[in-house]
Design a protein around this motif. Structure first.
Motif, PDB file in Angstrom:
ATOM      1  N   PHE A   1       0.853  -1.185   0.000  1.00 11.43           N
ATOM      2  CA  PHE A   1       0.000   0.000   0.000  1.00 11.43           C
ATOM      3  C   PHE A   1       0.885   1.229   0.000  1.00 11.43           C
ATOM      4  CE2 PHE A   1      -4.419  -0.173  -0.059  1.00 11.43           C
ATOM      5  CZ  PHE A   1      -4.938   1.035   0.375  1.00 11.43           C
ATOM      6  N   TYR A   2       0.565   2.186  -0.873  1.00  8.29           N
ATOM      7  CA  TYR A   2       1.439   3.343  -1.035  1.00  8.29           C
ATOM      8  C   TYR A   2       0.663   4.641  -0.847  1.00  8.29           C
ATOM      9  CZ  TYR A   2       4.722  -0.018  -3.012  1.00  8.29           C
ATOM     10  OH  TYR A   2       5.559  -1.088  -3.193  1.00  8.29           O
TER      11      TYR A   2
ATOM     12  N   TYR B   1       5.882  12.303  -3.741  1.00  6.75           N
ATOM     13  CA  TYR B   1       6.733  11.792  -2.681  1.00  6.75           C
ATOM     14  C   TYR B   1       6.008  10.569  -2.126  1.00  6.75           C
ATOM     15  CZ  TYR B   1       8.949  16.320  -3.215  1.00  6.75           C
ATOM     16  OH  TYR B   1       9.590  17.429  -3.751  1.00  6.75           O
ATOM     17  N   VAL B   2       6.584   9.402  -2.370  1.00  6.21           N
ATOM     18  CA  VAL B   2       5.872   8.146  -2.149  1.00  6.21           C
ATOM     19  C   VAL B   2       6.352   7.459  -0.872  1.00  6.21           C
ATOM     20  CG1 VAL B   2       5.262   5.906  -3.138  1.00  6.21           C
ATOM     21  CG2 VAL B   2       5.619   7.886  -4.642  1.00  6.21           C
ATOM     22  N   TYR B   3       5.375   6.952  -0.113  1.00  5.34           N
ATOM     23  CA  TYR B   3       5.653   6.235   1.130  1.00  5.34           C
ATOM     24  C   TYR B   3       4.967   4.874   1.088  1.00  5.34           C
ATOM     25  CZ  TYR B   3       7.097  10.802   2.905  1.00  5.34           C
ATOM     26  OH  TYR B   3       7.723  12.008   3.077  1.00  5.34           O
TER      27      TYR B   3
ATOM     28  N   PHE C   1       9.647   5.970   3.449  1.00  5.78           N
ATOM     29  CA  PHE C   1       9.836   6.719   2.215  1.00  5.78           C
ATOM     30  C   PHE C   1      10.451   5.824   1.142  1.00  5.78           C
ATOM     31  CE2 PHE C   1      12.343   9.724  -0.457  1.00  5.78           C
ATOM     32  CZ  PHE C   1      11.266  10.456  -0.945  1.00  5.78           C
ATOM     33  N   GLN C   2       9.938   5.948  -0.096  1.00  9.72           N
ATOM     34  CA  GLN C   2      10.390   5.128  -1.224  1.00  9.72           C
ATOM     35  C   GLN C   2      11.082   6.019  -2.257  1.00  9.72           C
ATOM     36  OE1 GLN C   2       9.453   1.517  -1.121  1.00  9.72           O
ATOM     37  NE2 GLN C   2       9.181   2.316   0.960  1.00  9.72           N
ATOM     38  N   PRO C   3      12.398   6.170  -2.177  1.00  8.84           N
ATOM     39  CA  PRO C   3      13.105   7.061  -3.109  1.00  8.84           C
ATOM     40  C   PRO C   3      12.963   6.653  -4.566  1.00  8.84           C
ATOM     41  CG  PRO C   3      14.505   6.442  -1.242  1.00  8.84           C
ATOM     42  CD  PRO C   3      13.306   5.565  -1.191  1.00  8.84           C
TER      43      PRO C   3
ATOM     44  N   SER D   1       9.708   7.927  -5.927  1.00 11.19           N
ATOM     45  CA  SER D   1       9.441   9.346  -5.699  1.00 11.19           C
ATOM     46  C   SER D   1      10.157  10.218  -6.716  1.00 11.19           C
ATOM     47  CB  SER D   1       9.876   9.742  -4.287  1.00 11.19           C
ATOM     48  OG  SER D   1       9.225   8.952  -3.309  1.00 11.19           O
ATOM     49  N   LYS D   2       9.631  11.408  -6.879  1.00 13.13           N
ATOM     50  CA  LYS D   2      10.249  12.411  -7.742  1.00 13.13           C
ATOM     51  C   LYS D   2      10.767  13.526  -6.847  1.00 13.13           C
ATOM     52  CE  LYS D   2       9.366  14.954 -12.023  1.00 13.13           C
ATOM     53  NZ  LYS D   2       8.338  15.355 -13.019  1.00 13.13           N
ATOM     54  N   GLY D   3      11.878  13.247  -6.184  1.00 14.38           N
ATOM     55  CA  GLY D   3      12.430  14.178  -5.215  1.00 14.38           C
ATOM     56  C   GLY D   3      12.722  13.461  -3.917  1.00 14.38           C
ATOM     57  N   SER D   4      13.227  14.198  -2.938  1.00 22.78           N
ATOM     58  CA  SER D   4      13.557  13.620  -1.635  1.00 22.78           C
ATOM     59  C   SER D   4      12.840  14.381  -0.529  1.00 22.78           C
ATOM     60  CB  SER D   4      15.065  13.665  -1.405  1.00 22.78           C
ATOM     61  OG  SER D   4      15.482  14.992  -1.130  1.00 22.78           O
TER      62      SER D   4
END
Length: 492
Positions: free
Chosen positions: A63-64, A92-94, A121-123, A126-129
């Protein structure tokens, strides 16, 4: 005689077998739907012996949570009265993890539990940090200004002085991690001193603060064992029963429980039939009236005392600040909302929410919930930090929470609740057809036996007549000729 007897018994045996198979098929036609329904109810209810219990206890599906921020490009111009301009940043994906503990089954067909939540956090997705800086409205400052609008001028001037002393401005430049999980601030400390229960984490303010590595509180939901129609219906939360009861199933429940400012239920409507990984599903979507105000949709009267339709006032749900919930980019909302902010582009494909469920069990196969959090801000006379801000509902961020069944849970679900019922469904027709064919064997044997008897009887009768004629002719040749009879010689 012996051969015909054996064939007779074989045909009779096949006929009996066909009759039994046909009867079994007929019984299955009556029993299979009931058996399938019982199997479904047994496997989807909240019961330690059900197929879905382990999935309910700890979601095996990845689940994101994807978060998009609206970076304010012209904060100084906004303070001068110009139209806001925003730029979408993200996602920014978790990865979200959930686990239910303290599971207690109650006598009234309910179960109570506490759920632990954590985000990672899923780098790579994600598009960024989390170290990216984003310019956003200062929710505490602008929210406090709107709340103080009708207070005495002396209080507003005192607030202005206090904010200036603490270095507070209308807009802030914070990292993604700070905005999400909280940051320390002198103004936050001041508020926490006088209102210790204002923030989930003492001394820190963040839009998702208190939701990472935390417990959700005690939920009590119906199990569906005694009454399947009430399965997953929320009965209590932390002992409270006055909250509107909400029907939330499976993954949608997991999604909605993470929303920071959702105070009422979501009622989705059927959209279309679909197929997910070979499994038939029904897709449900949010109706256009989900966030409509009372003037557009009377049943929503009281939920959103807003001039514009398409946003829900959730001020009482989160710190008292004038926060609003809606679809991303004000999709399905009054066009004046999106037109008041430059950089918004509502798109039904990108910004609508949906839920795909199995039509028989109601178990979600695929879901995506997308919601936007916005702040109402304006210039308030007496509070200098607000400048000449024109009244506007400014988006802060929007987030989508998605999940889809896959891997071993998907294969197990497909086998137990899709493949097996399908096999049983077609097996009844196969048995009926095979039984019907076998029933024809003795009938065909009987018909062919009757035909043979008739031919034998006909042949025997014709043969006896010929024998009598030959015998009479032979006797006539051997008897003496009568006087006066002239014998004729055959001419060669």
């Amino acid at each position: 005689m012996g051969g015909r007897s054996r064939a007779h018994w074989v045909a009779t045996g096949l006929g009996v077998l066909g009759l039994l198979l046909a009867a079994l098929g007929a019984v299955m036609m009556v029993m299979v739907p009931s058996l399938i329904k019982q199997q479904v109810l047994k496997n989807v209810r909240i019961d330690p012996n059900s197929l879905s219990f382990s999935m309910w206890k700890e979601i095996p599906v990845p689940f994101y949570l994807s978060v998009y921020f609206f970076h304010v490009s012209n904060p100084d111009e906004i303070l001068k009265g110009e139209k806001p301009q925003v730029e979408e940043r993200g996602p920014y994906v978790y990865r979200e993890f959930r686990h239910k503990t303290n599971i207690t089954f109650n006598p009234n067909d309910t179960v109570s539990f506490v759920e632990f939540r954590s985000f990672q956090f899923q780098p790579d997705k994600s598009k960024g940090s989390e170290n990216d800086y984003i310019v956003l409205p200062n929710v505490l400052v602008l929210g406090a200004a709107v709340m103080m609008e009708n207070q005495p001028m002396s209080l507003k001037l005192f607030l202005t002085l206090a904010l200036t002393t603490m270095g507070q401005r209308a807009f802030m430049n914070r990292t993604v991690g700070e905005i999400m999980w909280g940051y320390e601030d002198p103004f936050v400390n001041l508020i926490s001193k006088y209102y210790p229960d204002m923030f989930p984490i003492k001394g820190k303010f963040g839009l998702f603060a208190g939701m990472n590595n935390s417990y959700s509180g005690v939920f009590t939901v119906f199990t569906g064992v005694q009454n399947f129609s009430r399965i997953h219906l929320v009965d209590k939360w932390n002992g409270l029963t006055k909250v509107r009861l909400v029907r939330l199933t499976g993954l949608l429940l997991m999604a909605l429980l993470t929303l920071p400012a959702l105070c009422r239920s979501m009622k989705l409507v059927y959209h279309e039939s679909r197929v997910f990984e070979g499994i038939p599903t029904y897709r449900f979507v949010a109706p256009k009236t989900l966030f409509a105000n009372g003037s557009v949709y009377p049943p929503n009267e009281g939920f959103c005392p807003c001039l514009e339709s398409g946003i829900q006032n959730v001020s009482s749900c989160r710190s008292g600040a004038p926060l609003f919930l809606s679809h991303p980019h004000f999709y399905n909302a009054d066009p004046t909302l999106s037109e008041a902010v430059l950089g918004l582009r509502p798109d039904p494909k990108e910004h609508s929410l949906f839920l795909d469920v199995h039509p028989v069990t109601g178990i979600p196969m695929n879901c995506s919930v997308k919601l936007q959090l916005s702040l109402y801000m304006k210039s308030v006379k007496g509070i200098g930090q607000t400048g000449k801000i024109q009244p506007v509902v400014l988006p802060l961020l929007w987030f989508g929470q998605s999940g889809a069944m896959q891997g071993e849970p998907l294969r197990t679900f497909y086998t137990q609740l899709v493949l097996m019922p399908t096999v049983l469904h077609y097996a009844q027709y196969v048995l009926l057809a095979l039984g019907g064919l076998l029933l024809l064997v003795p009938v065909i044997f009987l018909i062919r036996s009757q035909e043979k008897c008739y031919l034998f009887w006909s042949g025997s009768k014709k043969g006896s007549q010929d024998k009598e004629a030959i015998q009479a002719y032979s006797e006539s040749l051997m008897s003496p000729a009568a006087k006066g009879t002239v014998l004729q010689e055959a001419k060669l």
